[in-house]
Design an enzyme around this catalytic site. Structure first.
Site, short mmCIF file in Angstrom:
data_model
loop_
_atom_site.label_atom_id
_atom_site.label_comp_id
_atom_site.label_asym_id
_atom_site.label_seq_id
_atom_site.Cartn_x
_atom_site.Cartn_y
_atom_site.Cartn_z
N SER A 164 0.84 -1.20 0.00
CA SER A 164 0.00 0.00 0.00
C SER A 164 0.87 1.25 0.00
O SER A 164 2.00 1.25 0.54
CB SER A 164 -0.86 -0.02 1.27
OG SER A 164 -1.45 1.24 1.49
N LYS A 219 2.12 -3.98 6.85
CA LYS A 219 2.52 -4.04 5.43
C LYS A 219 4.03 -3.82 5.30
O LYS A 219 4.68 -4.50 4.51
CB LYS A 219 1.76 -2.98 4.62
CG LYS A 219 0.30 -3.29 4.42
CD LYS A 219 0.11 -4.48 3.49
CE LYS A 219 -1.35 -4.91 3.41
NZ LYS A 219 -1.54 -6.17 2.68
N TYR A 261 -1.82 -1.18 10.84
CA TYR A 261 -2.04 -1.71 9.48
C TYR A 261 -0.83 -1.40 8.60
O TYR A 261 -0.27 -2.29 7.95
CB TYR A 261 -3.31 -1.09 8.87
CG TYR A 261 -3.42 -1.35 7.38
CD1 TYR A 261 -3.68 -2.64 6.90
CD2 TYR A 261 -3.25 -0.33 6.44
CE1 TYR A 261 -3.76 -2.89 5.54
CE2 TYR A 261 -3.33 -0.57 5.08
CZ TYR A 261 -3.59 -1.86 4.63
OH TYR A 261 -3.66 -2.10 3.28
#
Ligand code: NAD
Ligand code: UD1
Length: 337
Positions: free
Chosen positions: A126, A154, A150
């Site tokens: 992302s 990643k 989050y």
């Protein structure tokens, strides 16, 4: 190409569109999903739109036995790994779930791949991995940082994948850093199914316009942008899907992996998005002005040169098409609650 691909999280928003693109490109596809944020009903549209060479295996990437079984039952040429959790605010509330699904899940998947001798992977990353103060357009060598669990999950996965490739040159990993995926399949048969109140802009626009939410709040009118609203790089999910097929083609021809941005390279403000949505669909979006959302940056868009240079891929679909297809899904597809 006659190759078989395992698609973890294949019943989800990006996975379902990518699976159709893979089938259309001649791959056989095995979806591997625990259905925690999707439904098996999507198998029908995937097969109708892409072709019949698709099967669903219900399983969890955190469970070594589930993974061992799917690798024992099939001979895969590559894996695309979408499975995981993706809500930033939820990740702050329940960080363990995020590290468990996203980091531990990826670790288990890599172990199973290694044992099976399948070492070609496309990984969903992302734009959130870029440091907040990195300059736009963001290129792949910009500073990395994350401000929430989050994002950190990643980033940890990216580091894990980097180490694995460095240790064993048989591994080929394509890390794809998505900017803001929006839109739906143009047939109206597949799209995003947000659970509860959407956090992202496009599903909030479609739901507010449909009357499912009282209004859309525009978070911030005082950003240093031409109209005062924040700017992002929205990319049609169909273009994103094509990017995964391009990444597999790249790895089939080159003996290495890559890390690239998938965006359009064009920044669009919240207000421009709303204006475009209203014009294209001849509707009015009920909106109100609100304070900035904590954690938001003013401007974020991609440098898309590397993806084009390495994979020959670039986004084709316009903002008009993103708005049109998102609205078609909300009003006519299974996206219509
Ligand atoms: P999604 O929730 O629609 O799809 C994820 C799928 O994974 C769902 O079908 C879910 O049931 C499944 N899943 C979740 N945990 C699992 C587990 N432990 N085992 C097996 N299956 C599991 O999300 P999406 O928007 O399609 O996102 C796909 C990937 O892309 C995610 O990794 C996400 O972090 C990443 N990503 C998404 C966006 C975005 O805006 N949608 C942006 C950047 C990156
Ligand atoms: C968010 C996540 C990011 C994730 C991305 C996935 C945060 C801080 N970041 O990014 O980690 O990768 O989603 O697509 O949550 N907006 C409104 N009203 C709304 C919703 C959004 O004005 O109801 C604005 C936001 O302030 C932002 C823009 O619309 O300026 C886009 O928001 P969103 O879709 O949530 O994406 P990001 O903030 O870019």
């Amino acid at each position: 190409m006659g190759m078989k691909v395992l698609v973890t999280g294949g019943c989800g928003y990006i996975g379902s569109h990518t699976s159709v693109a893979l089938l259309q490109a001649g791959f056989a596809v095995v979806l591997f999903d625990n259905l925690s944020n999707s439904t098996s009903a999507v198998l029908g549209p995937i097969a109708r739109l892409g072709g019949p060479k698709v099967t669903l295996v219900q399983g969890d990437v955190r469970q070594p036995d589930d993974l061992a079984q799917v690798f024992a039952d099939h001979r895969f040429d590559a894996v695309i790994h979408f499975a995981g959790l993706k809500a930033v605010s939820e990740s702050v509330q329940v960080p363990l779930n995020y590290y468990e699904h996203n980091v531990s899940g990826t670790l288990q998947l890599l172990r199973a791949m290694d044992v099976a001798g399948v070492r070609r992977l496309v990984f969903s990353s992302s734009a959130t991995v870029y440091a907040e103060d990195a300059a736009c357009p963001l290129n792949e060598s910009a500073a990395l940082d994350a401000t929430n669990p989050y994002g950190r999950s990643k980033l940890m996965c990216e580091q894990l994948l980097c180490d694995v490739q460095a240790a064993d040159p048989r591994w080929q990993v394509a890390v794809l850093r998505y900017f803001n995926p929006v839109g739906a399949h143009p047939s109206g048969e597949m799209g995003e199914l947000p659970i509860g109140v959407p956090q992202n802009l496009m599903p909030m626009i479609t739901q507010a316009t449909k009357g499912l939410r009282p209004h859309l709040s525009i978070f911030g009118d005082d950003y240093p942008t031409p109209d005062g609203t924040a700017v992002r790089d929205y990319i049609h999910v169909q273009d994103l899907a094509a990017g995964h097929v391009a990444a597999l083609a790249y790895m089939a021809h080159q003996d290495k992996g890559l890390t690239v941005n998938l965006g359009t390279g064009r920044g669009v403000s919240v207000k421009e998005m709303i204006d475009t949505f209203e014009r294209v669909n001849a509707v009015q979006v009920p909106y109100r002005w609100a304070a900035r959302r904590a954690g938001d940056v003013a401007v974020r868009f991609a440098d898309v040169g590397l993806a084009q240079q390495l994979m020959g891929w670039r986004a084709q679909l316009s903002l008009d098409e993103m708005c049109r297809d998102a609205w078609r899904w909300q009003t006519t597809g299974a996206g219509a609650p």
